[in-house]
Every structure is written in C-alpha cells, then in structure tokens.
Design a protein around this motif. Sequence first.
Motif: not given
Length: 343
Positions: A216-221, A242-251, A259-265, A297-301
């Motif tokens: 989760t986001d907390a684990d990444y913290g 940063v190699s910014a891939g967003f496939d760790a997102h929960r969806k 992870l959520t978009e807030r975790g990436f942020a 898209s939401q995580s990049v934003h």
Amino acid sequence: MTQTLLLTDPLFLRHDPGPEHPERAERLARILDVLECEPISGVERRAPRSATEEELAAVHTPRLREYLRGLRGRTELIDPDTVTSPDSYEAALRAAGASVQAVEEVLAGRARNAFALVRPPGHHAEPDQSMGFCLFNNAAIAAEAARRQGAERVLIFDWDVHHGNGTQAAFWGRRDVLYMSAHQFPFYPDTGAPTEVGEGAGEGYTLNCGVPPGATDADYGAFFQDLFLPVAQAYKPDLVLVSAGFDAHRKDPLGDLELTERGFAAMATELKALAESACGGRLVLLLEGGYSLEGLSQSVHACVEVMAEDIKDRFPEGVSRGAAEALRRSREAHKPYWSVLGR
C-alpha cells in the motif's frame, strides 16, 4: 525559468503494438486529456527532438541499433510482448530524445523540473536487447546525457511495478549512477532481488526492494523513510531521474499492488524534496508503464501538481508484515555499503 516542463509529441500516439496490447496510444491520450481538462499552473508543454546516434550509442550496442533501424516502417514481433508498427522506430527515437532534452533543460536551469510523457517506455530495454514493450532505454540514455553534461552523480529511482532490468544492466558496474527500484517481486522480468547490488566499482550502487503483492501507500512510505531516502541523501546526487511507471496503482490490470494516486504524489513529494536539498531541485520524470487509464492519468496529474504547484502529499503511517520483511531484506543486503542503514 519554467517551473515544470512537459515534453510530448503526437508521434508517440502513432506507436501501435496492436489492438489488444496494453501499451496502447489511449494511455498517453488520456493523460493529455486530463492535463488539458484540469490545468495546472506553472506548466509549459513543448515538443521534443529525436535522439542522436551518439546519444543512443552511449547505452546501446551497434548490433541493437542496427537491428532497430531495420524495423523503420515495419510491423515486427520482437518478442511476445514487444511489437513495432511502421512509426514505432521514429517514436522510440523521439522518446529517447525527449528524455535527454528534459535533462538538458533542467541542468541548464531553463526549467526547474520536467516530465517526459513518452511512448514507447524504456526501462526493460537492455544495452543489446529490446524487450518488455521497450525499444530504447530512455532513462539510461538520459542518465548518460546528464553525465556528459557534468553531473557527477545521477540517481535513477524506478517506481514501476516491474523491475527495470535494462537500466540495472546499463549501470551494473558503475557508481556514477545509483539505481534504486521498488517493484513487485517475484514478477516479470524475474530480476530485482535485494541481493542484486551491482559488481566491481558498482557494488552497492544498485538498490532493489522487492515488494510483496498487496503493498500500500503506507508500505511505500516505510520503504522511502527507512531505505531509499537515507541512501539517496548520503549519495548526494546532482540530478534525480525517475522511471515513472504507474502500474503499481490499485486499479492496474497488470500489477498486484495497492498504490493510489496519492501514494505516487507522496513519492514525487519526497523525491522533489530530495532534489531540492541535494541538487537545486533538478528532477526529471520519464513515463514508463501504467495500464489503467484512470489510475495512470490521475496519478500523472497528481505528480505534476506536486512538481509545478508545490503541493505536498504525505504517506499514511503503518507498514504491513510482508512489506516490513521486504524492507528488512533490502536493508540487510545494503548495510555493508551504506553506513546510514546501520551495520
């Protein structure tokens, strides 16, 4: 000075691995739509140039460069995951060039930070082999460009759900580039164990944290606070890539992380703060994976908001048992090389 430079090109939408392929043009199209519908102040968008032969040659062998040139204008199955279409070679050249240009603009002080929104991605491409949706290794090519422009130490942080085997291979025996990766493990491409630490002069300068499914986001913290940030601060990079891939997102349909978009942020917040303390804010993100159109898209934003508007996201507290064990293994593997992790 531009606060946040976005580099992208319609050419990237013409790279077409096929109608059922997850790395499809709609990924980038959705990102651009969200950025247009929800504009962020301080952002400048610009078209990039293509990479030069010299820039490609800094990472990739003559054999691979010649092979890929031969695919110009062709549809070709490189491996079961990696397919070219007639415009793919030119798109890959432009993606590598965008990554180099992002570094150039940031190192020259013309942009505070930058995000190269590119296709195809790059971190699986090894010096002599394209694979895993990737033709050229954009992050490695950008890091080499930074070194030529005077950056003595480059940090590459890879948060894609898949391990960046190609980037690791490019710098395996070197210490002028510190490669860090948090990725689901075991998982494709079956590399990235915590015991993979580099060799020779580069021993200790590859740092892998294999993340268990469900993290989760907390684990990444916890990974950031107790592993990545202490080492990164000790390294004192001149540039943060940063190699910014967003496939760790929960969806995401390809990964098993939460992870959520807030975790990436939150990751972007920490890496931006690191760059500000270590190297005048020089931070460059390069788009890698991410296959949920909404999650991507939401995580990049969310990350661009952090980069451009000084918005700060924080990780929630807490760590799961599986993540704590993954963290322990990575710390143990790297204690001999980094005193900040204890002995």
